[in-house]
Write an enzyme that holds these catalytic residues in place. Structure first.
Site, mmCIF file in Angstrom:
data_model
loop_
_atom_site.group_PDB
_atom_site.id
_atom_site.type_symbol
_atom_site.label_atom_id
_atom_site.label_comp_id
_atom_site.label_asym_id
_atom_site.label_seq_id
_atom_site.Cartn_x
_atom_site.Cartn_y
_atom_site.Cartn_z
ATOM 1 N N ARG A 135 6.826 37.142 17.098
ATOM 2 C CA ARG A 135 5.718 36.600 17.879
ATOM 3 C C ARG A 135 4.480 36.697 16.999
ATOM 4 O O ARG A 135 4.391 37.578 16.130
ATOM 5 C CB ARG A 135 5.511 37.414 19.158
ATOM 6 N N LYS A 160 6.749 43.523 22.664
ATOM 7 C CA LYS A 160 6.738 43.201 24.086
ATOM 8 C C LYS A 160 7.600 44.208 24.838
ATOM 9 O O LYS A 160 8.730 44.495 24.444
ATOM 10 C CB LYS A 160 7.280 41.784 24.303
ATOM 11 N N HIS A 266 4.441 29.992 18.364
ATOM 12 C CA HIS A 266 5.656 30.524 18.989
ATOM 13 C C HIS A 266 6.860 29.609 18.752
ATOM 14 O O HIS A 266 8.012 30.052 18.850
ATOM 15 C CB HIS A 266 5.429 30.711 20.487
ATOM 16 N N ARG A 269 9.333 30.937 16.246
ATOM 17 C CA ARG A 269 10.259 31.953 16.765
ATOM 18 C C ARG A 269 11.434 31.277 17.472
ATOM 19 O O ARG A 269 12.591 31.669 17.292
ATOM 20 C CB ARG A 269 9.505 32.886 17.708
ATOM 21 N N HIS A 292 15.006 40.929 22.742
ATOM 22 C CA HIS A 292 15.192 40.622 24.157
ATOM 23 C C HIS A 292 15.950 41.750 24.855
ATOM 24 O O HIS A 292 16.955 42.234 24.337
ATOM 25 C CB HIS A 292 15.980 39.320 24.333
ATOM 26 N N TYR A 301 18.600 29.406 24.187
ATOM 27 C CA TYR A 301 18.722 28.672 22.927
ATOM 28 C C TYR A 301 20.081 27.990 22.806
ATOM 29 O O TYR A 301 20.225 27.016 22.072
ATOM 30 C CB TYR A 301 18.469 29.613 21.744
#
Length: 321
Positions: A135, A160, A266, A269, A292, A301
């Protein structure tokens, strides 16, 4: 409102717990919105029912994405659990139904064209976003100690969800990163002569009062100016502001002739993850590299490249036409 004693207390609690400045701003924003929604009633005289009504209203009247609603929930849970010591319990509110759109992804050729239109520091940032799946904020917060040129790895700290993780680093960036590290150290040495240095996480600045003099704490992408640490009069050098990269990217997109896609920092990414899956990497590996929590987040994705249809043929193929 932003200077109220109550919000000042909330800010202090957030900082004492070591949350990032971005998280602080986000939490304060949603707490203020919650207070405004209830006509400026003090949160201490409200509770689970008011929180439930607010979150349900977001779903019914504001057409927000479910992730936005979850961010607001996190802010309010922090407020009641950590600041007011008043646990909310099971809220059982209505989740938003607005679905997340498929992310924009660039082709490898498009990524190459954009990178060729960027140079120096800004170009290195974009290469890291694409090459390591970062990010933008994670990239700009990289410090010298986070770069491992021997193992070709990056350490992402306080990402995050307040998580640390490791991700890969392209060996092709070794020379560029060595140059940036050297420049960063020179800036730090000059700053130290004036009694200042890189901004430090709130808790660590107390634990290591002279940490700003150690090269490992220097930002890889330092700001061009000195500023005051948020909420204090202590001078420091923060990392580069994200708008600098955004502005450079917009120019590069025009120069590269890519104007038919909505491309942001972004997007690189998203492209990193998609290209890894296209190259045969397993989804669990990509999940770990992206940081994640849930593989379901990474699975979007597979929809971008159609992997969820793997092995399935159209019934039209079975017809003798």
């Amino acid at each position: 409102m932003s200077q109220s004693p109550f919000l000042t207390k909330v800010r202090k609690d957030i900082r004492l717990r070591g949350y990032s400045i971005r998280t602080e701003k986000t939490y304060i924003y949603w707490i203020k919105q919650f207070i405004y929604f209830h006509h400026k009633k003090h949160p201490a005289v409200m509770g689970a029912e008011e929180v439930k009504n607010y979150l349900s209203s977001m779903a019914e009247n504001r057409s927000v994405a479910v992730n936005t609603q979850k961010v607001a929930l996190n802010a309010l849970v922090f407020l009641y659990h950590k600041v007011l010591n008043k646990p909310l319990g099971d809220l059982n509110f209505r989740y938003a139904t607005k679905q997340r759109h498929l992310p924009t992804v660039l082709s490898k050729e498009e990524v190459q064209r954009i990178i060729r239109c960027m140079s120096g520091r800004n170009g290195t940032v974009i290469k890291l976003l694409y090459g390591s799946g970062l990010r933008l904020n994670e990239c700009l917060r990289l410090r010298i100690q986070d770069i491992d040129l021997k193992e070709n790895a990056l350490t992402i700290r306080d990402g995050k969800g307040n998580k640390d993780r490791k991700t890969l680093l392209s060996p092709s960036l070794k020379y560029e990163l060595e140059e940036l590290i050297l420049k960063a150290k020179k800036i730090q040495i000059e700053d130290n002569k004036r009694g200042t240095g890189p901004s430090m996480p709130h808790g660590l600045s107390k634990k290591y009062p002279n940490g700003f003099r150690q090269h490992k704490w220097m930002y890889l992408f330092p700001s061009t100016t000195i500023c005051n640490y948020p909420g204090s009069s202590i001078q420091c050098r923060h990392h580069l502001h994200d708008t600098v990269i955004g502005k450079a990217l917009r120019k590069a997109l025009i120069d590269a002739g890519i104007t038919d896609k909505r491309v942001t920092c972004h997007t690189f990414r998203h492209s990193f993850a998609t290209h890894l899956l296209q190259g045969g990497r397993d989804i669990r590996t990509v999940q770990e590299l992206l940081g994640h929590n849930d593989v379901k987040t990474t699975q979007i994705y597979t929809h971008v490249i159609g992997l969820h249809y793997a092995g399935t043929s159209s019934p039209l193929d079975a017809l003798a036409l």
